[in-house]
Enzyme design. Sequence first.
Site, PDB file in Angstrom:
ATOM      1  N   ASP A 144       0.859  -1.199   0.000  1.00  0.00           N
ATOM      2  CA  ASP A 144       0.000   0.000   0.000  1.00  0.00           C
ATOM      3  C   ASP A 144       0.885   1.235   0.000  1.00  0.00           C
ATOM      4  OD1 ASP A 144      -2.930  -1.029   0.749  1.00  0.00           O
ATOM      5  OD2 ASP A 144      -1.443  -2.228   1.810  1.00  0.00           O
ATOM      6  N   ARG A 219      -1.105  -8.586  -9.614  1.00  0.00           N
ATOM      7  CA  ARG A 219      -2.360  -7.953 -10.036  1.00  0.00           C
ATOM      8  C   ARG A 219      -2.304  -6.434  -9.820  1.00  0.00           C
ATOM      9  NH1 ARG A 219      -7.994  -9.780  -7.465  1.00  0.00           N
ATOM     10  NH2 ARG A 219      -7.172 -11.875  -7.766  1.00  0.00           N
ATOM     11  N   TYR A 220      -1.772  -6.027  -8.690  1.00  0.00           N
ATOM     12  CA  TYR A 220      -1.698  -4.590  -8.394  1.00  0.00           C
ATOM     13  C   TYR A 220      -0.739  -3.894  -9.356  1.00  0.00           C
ATOM     14  CZ  TYR A 220      -1.608  -0.315  -5.656  1.00  0.00           C
ATOM     15  OH  TYR A 220      -1.718   1.000  -5.256  1.00  0.00           O
TER      16      TYR A 220
HETATM   17  C1  LIG Z   1      -1.495  -2.648  -2.931  1.00  0.00           C
HETATM   18  S1  LIG Z   1      -1.744  -4.277  -2.408  1.00  0.00           S
HETATM   19  C2  LIG Z   1      -0.652  -5.253  -3.429  1.00  0.00           C
HETATM   20  C3  LIG Z   1      -0.947  -6.709  -3.325  1.00  0.00           C
HETATM   21  C4  LIG Z   1      -0.001  -7.617  -4.126  1.00  0.00           C
HETATM   22  N1  LIG Z   1       1.321  -7.640  -3.555  1.00  0.00           N
HETATM   23  C5  LIG Z   1       0.050  -7.196  -5.556  1.00  0.00           C
HETATM   24  O1  LIG Z   1       1.092  -6.627  -5.959  1.00  0.00           O
HETATM   25  O2  LIG Z   1      -0.937  -7.409  -6.275  1.00  0.00           O
HETATM   26  C6  LIG Z   1      -0.876  -4.286  -0.875  1.00  0.00           C
HETATM   27  C7  LIG Z   1      -1.313  -5.440   0.006  1.00  0.00           C
HETATM   28  O3  LIG Z   1      -0.490  -5.467   1.160  1.00  0.00           O
HETATM   29  C8  LIG Z   1      -1.316  -5.853   2.246  1.00  0.00           C
HETATM   30  N2  LIG Z   1      -0.658  -5.406   3.468  1.00  0.00           N
HETATM   31  C9  LIG Z   1      -0.489  -4.148   3.915  1.00  0.00           C
HETATM   32  N3  LIG Z   1       0.111  -4.141   5.108  1.00  0.00           N
HETATM   33  C10 LIG Z   1       0.354  -5.432   5.412  1.00  0.00           C
HETATM   34  C11 LIG Z   1       0.945  -6.080   6.516  1.00  0.00           C
HETATM   35  N4  LIG Z   1       1.392  -5.385   7.569  1.00  0.00           N
HETATM   36  N5  LIG Z   1       1.044  -7.413   6.500  1.00  0.00           N
HETATM   37  C12 LIG Z   1       0.582  -8.132   5.450  1.00  0.00           C
HETATM   38  N6  LIG Z   1      -0.005  -7.571   4.375  1.00  0.00           N
HETATM   39  C13 LIG Z   1      -0.121  -6.243   4.363  1.00  0.00           C
HETATM   40  C14 LIG Z   1      -2.651  -5.182   1.979  1.00  0.00           C
HETATM   41  O4  LIG Z   1      -3.718  -5.798   2.650  1.00  0.00           O
HETATM   42  C15 LIG Z   1      -2.755  -5.320   0.467  1.00  0.00           C
HETATM   43  O5  LIG Z   1      -3.460  -6.472   0.093  1.00  0.00           O
END
Ligand SMILES: C[S@@+](CC[C@H](N)C(=O)[O-])C[C@H]1O[C@@H](n2cnc3c(N)ncnc32)[C@H](O)[C@@H]1O
Length: 238
Positions: A144, A219-220
């Site tokens: 994020d 995907r992101y």
């Molecule tokens: C922008 S999305 C990207 C997801 C994936 N990595 C992609 O590139 O498609 C970021 C993900 O990180 C997760 N996330 C954020 N902080 C996290 C944490 N402390 N532990 C595990 N996941 C986390 C969020 O829930 C979100 O699904």
Amino acid sequence: MKPERPDPSNVASRDSTRPLRSYGRIRSRAIKPKQAALMETLLPALRLRPEAGPIDPLALMPEARELWLEIGFGGGEHMAEQAARRPELLILGAEPFENGVASALRHIEARGLKNIRLHPGDGRELMAALTDGCCERIFILFPDPWPKERHHKRRLVNPRTARDLARLLKPGGRLRFATDWADYAERALEALLAEPRLAWTAKAADDWRVPPADHVATRYQEKALGDCAPVFLDFVRV
Ligand SMILES: C[S@@+](CC[C@H](N)C(=O)[O-])C[C@H]1O[C@@H](n2cnc3c(N)ncnc32)[C@H](O)[C@@H]1O
């Protein structure tokens, strides 16, 4: 000026030992029936319980040749593809977003993967339950971005995480961080470079701006919502 509305996740910030919440929503649309069923049937068998104490990867998969970790796996596409390519290693994934966990379970089941275990929660809880030097590889892909200045403190990669990542990696182990937000790339690079146990592997610009050969597009990443082309920062534990 209107007073800021209280944010329940900020309560954590009063406890200096607990990091701020780094993720957004943990649920969006209704989970499809097939995936909801997997949350009931498959997740219990794969679920890690960092709250119960230290996790011994050997106990999870004694034949595993290496341990990899992905924090924030989103829908699990990258994790599932890496696990399918390397059935001899064990991948631990952490993701608090329930729809993402449900999607990952669908990939795991559809591909018959036996080498993934999941923490459906904050990856930092999982990291805290892992022993020093246990990981060969760690991935944090397109976390994020928290682009507003006042939210930068919520970013997952910061000096504190850099220390924890260095602790978990074996000497020679590798970390990959990717983002398509320029400011996050700069700040993450700063935090990771400041960690003496991590060395940036890039020798030329293409090393960070061309996707590494073993990268699996996420995907992101494909949504391309950031303000720059994807940046890939690979570090090695010295
Ligand atoms: C922008 S999305 C990207 C997801 C994936 N990595 C992609 O590139 O498609 C970021 C993900 O990180 C997760 N996330 C954020 N902080 C996290 C944490 N402390 N532990 C595990 N996941 C986390 C969020 O829930 C979100 O699904």
